[in-house]
Design an enzyme around this catalytic site. Structure first.
Site, PDB file in Angstrom:
ATOM      1  N   HIS A  69       0.824  -1.200   0.000  1.00  0.00           N
ATOM      2  CA  HIS A  69       0.000   0.000   0.000  1.00  0.00           C
ATOM      3  C   HIS A  69       0.864   1.259   0.000  1.00  0.00           C
ATOM      4  O   HIS A  69       1.942   1.286   0.612  1.00  0.00           O
ATOM      5  CB  HIS A  69      -0.907   0.018   1.227  1.00  0.00           C
ATOM      6  CG  HIS A  69      -1.837  -1.163   1.297  1.00  0.00           C
ATOM      7  ND1 HIS A  69      -2.279  -1.691   2.496  1.00  0.00           N
ATOM      8  CD2 HIS A  69      -2.413  -1.911   0.318  1.00  0.00           C
ATOM      9  CE1 HIS A  69      -3.083  -2.711   2.247  1.00  0.00           C
ATOM     10  NE2 HIS A  69      -3.176  -2.869   0.948  1.00  0.00           N
ATOM     11  N   LYS A 110       4.303   6.302   8.144  1.00  0.00           N
ATOM     12  CA  LYS A 110       3.817   5.322   9.109  1.00  0.00           C
ATOM     13  C   LYS A 110       4.931   4.925  10.067  1.00  0.00           C
ATOM     14  O   LYS A 110       6.084   4.771   9.663  1.00  0.00           O
ATOM     15  CB  LYS A 110       3.305   4.067   8.397  1.00  0.00           C
ATOM     16  CG  LYS A 110       2.148   4.301   7.455  1.00  0.00           C
ATOM     17  CD  LYS A 110       1.782   3.017   6.711  1.00  0.00           C
ATOM     18  CE  LYS A 110       0.630   3.245   5.733  1.00  0.00           C
ATOM     19  NZ  LYS A 110       0.328   2.011   4.957  1.00  0.00           N
ATOM     20  N   TYR A 151      -0.210   1.007  13.678  1.00  0.00           N
ATOM     21  CA  TYR A 151       0.371   1.991  12.772  1.00  0.00           C
ATOM     22  C   TYR A 151       0.055   3.398  13.296  1.00  0.00           C
ATOM     23  O   TYR A 151      -1.115   3.738  13.450  1.00  0.00           O
ATOM     24  CB  TYR A 151      -0.223   1.926  11.367  1.00  0.00           C
ATOM     25  CG  TYR A 151      -0.561   0.578  10.789  1.00  0.00           C
ATOM     26  CD1 TYR A 151       0.077   0.120   9.634  1.00  0.00           C
ATOM     27  CD2 TYR A 151      -1.575  -0.227  11.327  1.00  0.00           C
ATOM     28  CE1 TYR A 151      -0.259  -1.091   9.057  1.00  0.00           C
ATOM     29  CE2 TYR A 151      -1.914  -1.438  10.753  1.00  0.00           C
ATOM     30  CZ  TYR A 151      -1.257  -1.862   9.623  1.00  0.00           C
ATOM     31  OH  TYR A 151      -1.603  -3.068   9.052  1.00  0.00           O
ATOM     32  N   ASP A 154      -6.383  -6.319  -2.525  1.00  0.00           N
ATOM     33  CA  ASP A 154      -4.967  -6.549  -2.794  1.00  0.00           C
ATOM     34  C   ASP A 154      -4.772  -7.576  -3.906  1.00  0.00           C
ATOM     35  O   ASP A 154      -3.819  -7.482  -4.693  1.00  0.00           O
ATOM     36  CB  ASP A 154      -4.258  -7.015  -1.518  1.00  0.00           C
ATOM     37  CG  ASP A 154      -4.109  -5.904  -0.495  1.00  0.00           C
ATOM     38  OD1 ASP A 154      -4.249  -4.727  -0.867  1.00  0.00           O
ATOM     39  OD2 ASP A 154      -3.850  -6.210   0.686  1.00  0.00           O
TER      40      ASP A 154
END
Length: 218
Positions: free
Chosen positions: A62, A72, A132, A175
């Site tokens: 991603h 992140k 995250y 995905d």
């Protein structure tokens, strides 16, 4: 904590010092001032995400449009994951390359991933819990993916989990339908290095050993 640059500019591993006794363990999981010393700016946390994954679950690759991008700070509080960072920044000297870090509940390592880099992981144990810290909030129109099994990238995903059992990869529908790196580039979805490099921190920043000033309160 020890903060070390990874092979892709803008990616860092963070290894905390742990203080244990018969009660358990204490550590500093995140220190904004120490991180800012190496990336060149504080991390503004706009959103905190948490995912729980069965063994074999693959999430990613991603990435987000730059600007604004999404940095992140990722750690695994329960279980274990192989965390993978992919350089999807067109024009980057390391474009198309990847690196990985084992995140688990033993070393309690974290990774920092700058805006413009791609991120993925595979869970190595049932119940692996990943947290995250994100610099921007969820933006469905500005977030994209590249297929994690794209042979052009060639990520060497582990074949066995933490317990030694073979892994059966499981991807989300989104995905599974993600384009290859070449397709994403052709479609104009990838970040451009000349823009993303402003977020990537200094080119040759050294490792930093931060102070563990909370030890006395453990």
């Amino acid at each position: 904590m020890l903060i070390e640059p990874l092979p892709l500019r803008g990616a860092w591993s963070i290894t905390p010092k742990q203080f244990g006794d018969d009660r358990g363990t204490f550590l500093e999981a995140f220190k904004n001032d120490a991180l800012a010393d190496v990336i060149g700016h504080p991390l503004t946390v706009a959103q905190v995400n948490c995912s729980v994954s069965a063994a074999g679950v693959v999430r990613g690759v991603h990435f987000a449009d730059v600007p604004p991008g999404q940095a992140k700070y990722v750690t695994c509080t329960v279980g274990a994951v192989l965390d993978v960072i992919v350089d999807v920044r067109v024009g980057s000297p390391t474009y198309g390359q990847w690196t990985s870090v084992l995140l688990d509940d033993v070393d309690r390592r974290a990774v920092y991933i700058a805006e413009g880099l791609g991120h993925a992981f595979v869970s190595l144990a049932d119940g692996s819990t990943v947290t995250y810290l994100c610099s921007t909030g969820y933006n469905p129109t500005g977030e994209h993916g590249v297929h994690p099994l794209d042979p052009e990238i060639g990520i060497a995903w582990p074949t066995h989990g933490r317990d030694g059992q073979p892994l059966v990869y499981e991807l989300s529908t989104k995905d599974e339908a993600a384009p290859t790196l070449a397709q994403a580039r052709e479609a104009g979805l990838l970040p451009v290095w000349e823009t993303a490099r402003a977020y990537a921190g200094p080119a040759d920043a050294p490792s930093v050993q931060g102070d563990d000033d909370e030890a006395a309160r453990a």
